[in-house]
Design a protein around this motif. Structure first.
Motif: not given
Ligand SMILES: [Zn+2]
Length: 200
Positions: A145-149, A160-161, A196-200
């Motif tokens: 949410e903090a990244l508006g995603l 990219a964001r 840390k959550a390994r989403l990236v």
């Protein structure tokens, strides 16, 4: 006048809530340190847009070893940190995305196209064309949410964001605007949590 504890109870943060709030804050990247981290520090010239997050004490120590002329932290320290940062604190033991899809999905996926689950025993089996729903921890959702995603944002979109926001909010681009600096901190902390959550 005696204070009515019934009124106070609603106002106090319960211990479990406090613990959760603490958990959702990023931790210091310094190996062995478990303080809340609020101070981003650039990883170096060849890693633009990448930051460590340190507590106040460790950002000082890091900055001391940071060579402003070469744009790089002392090579030995940096290598040591990067080796340890991902391994020393098992915040996430497994990829939350793999976890969200569930073991059942994996097992049934191998049974072929004709296989059906009319009673919904394997509730996590997704329908053809449906997007898999990740069940993400609140801290990860907050970071997105903090990244508006949205919650189903993929790694490429997140990256990219993040790059776009860092570029926009970077001190060189905003003339030292304090509000933007705070926002930059927020963006960096959010990305840190997603890594840390390994989403990236
Ligand atoms: Zn620290």
């Amino acid at each position: 006048m005696k204070l009515n504890s019934k009124y106070l109870e609603g106002l106090r943060i319960r211990p479990d809530e406090a613990a959760r709030a603490r958990e959702s804050r990023p931790r210091c990247d310094w190996p062995g340190c478990d303080e809340a981290a609020e101070h981003p520090a650039p990883k170096g010239r060849d890693r633009e847009g990448e930051y460590f997050l340190f507590c106040r004490e460790h950002v000082r120590r890091y900055n001391k070893s940071y060579n402003y002329f070469s744009g790089m932290a002392d090579e030995e320290l940096r290598e040591w940190l990067e080796r340890n940062v991902t391994g020393h604190r098992p915040t996430w033991k497994m990829n939350p995305r793999a976890h969200a899809n569930g073991g059942a999905w994996r097992q049934t996926a191998g049974l072929g196209a004709g296989w059906r689950d009319p009673h919904g025993v394997f509730g996590s089996v997704r329908r053809e064309g449906a997007r898999p729903r990740r069940k993400l921890p609140p801290a990860v959702v907050a970071a997105l949410e903090a990244l508006g995603l949205p919650e189903d944002a993929e790694a490429a979109l997140i990256k990219a964001r993040y790059k776009k926001l860092v570029k926009e909010l970077h001190p060189d681009a905003n003339g030292g605007d304090r509000a933007r600096e705070a926002r930059l901190r927020e963006v960096i902390a959010a990305y840190h949590n997603l890594r840390k959550a390994r989403l990236v």
